[in-house]
Design a protein around this motif. Structure first.
Motif, PDB file in Angstrom:
ATOM      1  N   SER A 286       0.816  -1.220   0.000  1.00  0.00           N
ATOM      2  CA  SER A 286       0.000   0.000   0.000  1.00  0.00           C
ATOM      3  C   SER A 286       0.843   1.260   0.000  1.00  0.00           C
ATOM      4  CB  SER A 286      -0.940   0.006   1.211  1.00  0.00           C
ATOM      5  OG  SER A 286      -0.221   0.231   2.422  1.00  0.00           O
TER       6      SER A 286
ATOM      7  N   SER B  54       2.649   3.141  -1.833  1.00  0.00           N
ATOM      8  CA  SER B  54       2.999   3.486  -3.214  1.00  0.00           C
ATOM      9  C   SER B  54       3.189   4.997  -3.333  1.00  0.00           C
ATOM     10  CB  SER B  54       1.884   3.043  -4.165  1.00  0.00           C
ATOM     11  OG  SER B  54       0.676   3.727  -3.863  1.00  0.00           O
ATOM     12  N   VAL B  55       3.740   5.404  -4.469  1.00  0.00           N
ATOM     13  CA  VAL B  55       3.913   6.835  -4.727  1.00  0.00           C
ATOM     14  C   VAL B  55       2.544   7.508  -4.767  1.00  0.00           C
ATOM     15  CG1 VAL B  55       4.712   8.530  -6.417  1.00  0.00           C
ATOM     16  CG2 VAL B  55       6.084   6.493  -5.966  1.00  0.00           C
ATOM     17  N   GLU B  56       1.565   6.794  -5.348  1.00  0.00           N
ATOM     18  CA  GLU B  56       0.210   7.336  -5.440  1.00  0.00           C
ATOM     19  C   GLU B  56      -0.393   7.577  -4.055  1.00  0.00           C
ATOM     20  OE1 GLU B  56       1.325   5.353  -9.094  1.00  0.00           O
ATOM     21  OE2 GLU B  56       1.298   4.671  -7.012  1.00  0.00           O
ATOM     22  N   ASN B  57       0.042   6.785  -3.079  1.00  0.00           N
ATOM     23  CA  ASN B  57      -0.488   6.916  -1.719  1.00  0.00           C
ATOM     24  C   ASN B  57       0.384   7.771  -0.804  1.00  0.00           C
ATOM     25  OD1 ASN B  57      -2.745   5.374  -2.302  1.00  0.00           O
ATOM     26  ND2 ASN B  57      -1.784   3.452  -1.676  1.00  0.00           N
TER      27      ASN B  57
ATOM     28  N   GLU C 297       9.458   7.937  -4.014  1.00  0.00           N
ATOM     29  CA  GLU C 297       9.836   6.861  -4.932  1.00  0.00           C
ATOM     30  C   GLU C 297      10.793   5.892  -4.254  1.00  0.00           C
ATOM     31  OE1 GLU C 297      12.722   6.921  -8.569  1.00  0.00           O
ATOM     32  OE2 GLU C 297      10.746   7.537  -9.300  1.00  0.00           O
TER      33      GLU C 297
ATOM     34  N   GLU D 186       6.517   4.338 -18.950  1.00  0.00           N
ATOM     35  CA  GLU D 186       5.886   5.460 -19.639  1.00  0.00           C
ATOM     36  C   GLU D 186       6.906   6.238 -20.456  1.00  0.00           C
ATOM     37  OE1 GLU D 186       3.623   7.976 -17.105  1.00  0.00           O
ATOM     38  OE2 GLU D 186       2.304   6.356 -16.407  1.00  0.00           O
TER      39      GLU D 186
ATOM     40  N   LYS E  52       4.544  -4.964 -11.846  1.00  0.00           N
ATOM     41  CA  LYS E  52       4.510  -3.552 -11.467  1.00  0.00           C
ATOM     42  C   LYS E  52       5.658  -3.198 -10.528  1.00  0.00           C
ATOM     43  CE  LYS E  52      -0.430  -2.709 -12.178  1.00  0.00           C
ATOM     44  NZ  LYS E  52      -1.717  -2.338 -11.544  1.00  0.00           N
TER      45      LYS E  52
END
Length: 225
Positions: free
Chosen positions: A16, A18-21, A25, A63, A113
């Protein structure tokens, strides 16, 4: 709560971060490495992790594109430690008339991922340190290439310890998925002028890059700008 349930919950908590959370990095990479180690040590099935890790083979692609030749060596090294396969794909982008190279990791969702995230981070570190080394040792014609290839070897030295100790193997359905793909052979890389000094400097930096990303490790010996 049983011991296994506690382990599952710990893995979920690590995943959980993560960078999004909100994690940096560097923190996300460290947590991904720790979670992957616990998954392998305890033979945790992806279905046990629920939505955090679906047991289906996916393709996770970077990306951004990567122009440096050592990208493939590093990708393959990271993929092996995350039960994945790594391939290079070239395609045109909206901003360029030339083909750009992207890295794709093939594996179970959590594995692929995590491998992608670790690859991107280690590539950024190796590239930055390689350029710094090249500026310092400009008399070495291939200072950058020698350093980053040594860096990749250092990463492999560290990751291989875990890979071998845990007897990690690529799942059969991941192998089957990969073997059914129609892939071109990568272009042969040019020969470089070897420099033992640059190789060893890179190798030490690669080992340290992996060690300092672990949750239980000390302070990192490098810093990204």
């Amino acid at each position: 709560m049983s011991n296994r349930e506690q382990i599952i919950e710990r893995i979920k908590k690590l995943l959980s971060h993560s960078v999004e959370n909100g994690a940096t990095e560097a923190e996300a990479v460290a947590f991904a490495l720790k979670a992957q180690k616990l998954i392998a040590e305890n033979d945790v099935e992806d279905w046990e992790l629920g939505e955090e890790c679906k047991q289906e083979v996916i393709e996770a692609t970077t990306e951004k594109s990567y122009s440096r030749a050592w990208r493939g060596f590093l990708a393959a090294t990271v993929a092996e430690n995350f039960r994945c396969k790594a391939i290079q794909r070239q395609r045109f982008t909206e901003t360029s008339s030339r083909r750009k190279t992207f890295i794709t990791f093939i594996g179970y969702e959590c594995d692929a991922k995590a491998a992608l995230m670790v690859f991107e981070h280690l590539y950024a570190v190796g590239n930055k340190l390689g350029k710094e080394h090249e500026n310092r040792y400009y008399t070495d014609k291939d200072a950058y290439e020698n350093f980053v290839r040594g860096f990749t070897q250092g990463v492999e030295d560290e990751l291989a310890k875990q890979c071998q100790a845990l007897m990690l193997v690529c799942p059969k359905d991941v192998d089957d998925y990969y073997n059914n793909m129609s892939l071109k052979q990568p272009r042969r890389q040019r020969a470089i002028f070897g420099s033992e000094h640059s190789r060893e400097a890179g190798r030490a930096a690669g080992r340290d890059a992996v060690r300092s990303r672990r949750v239980e490790g000390g302070k990192p010996a490098y810093q990204l700008a």
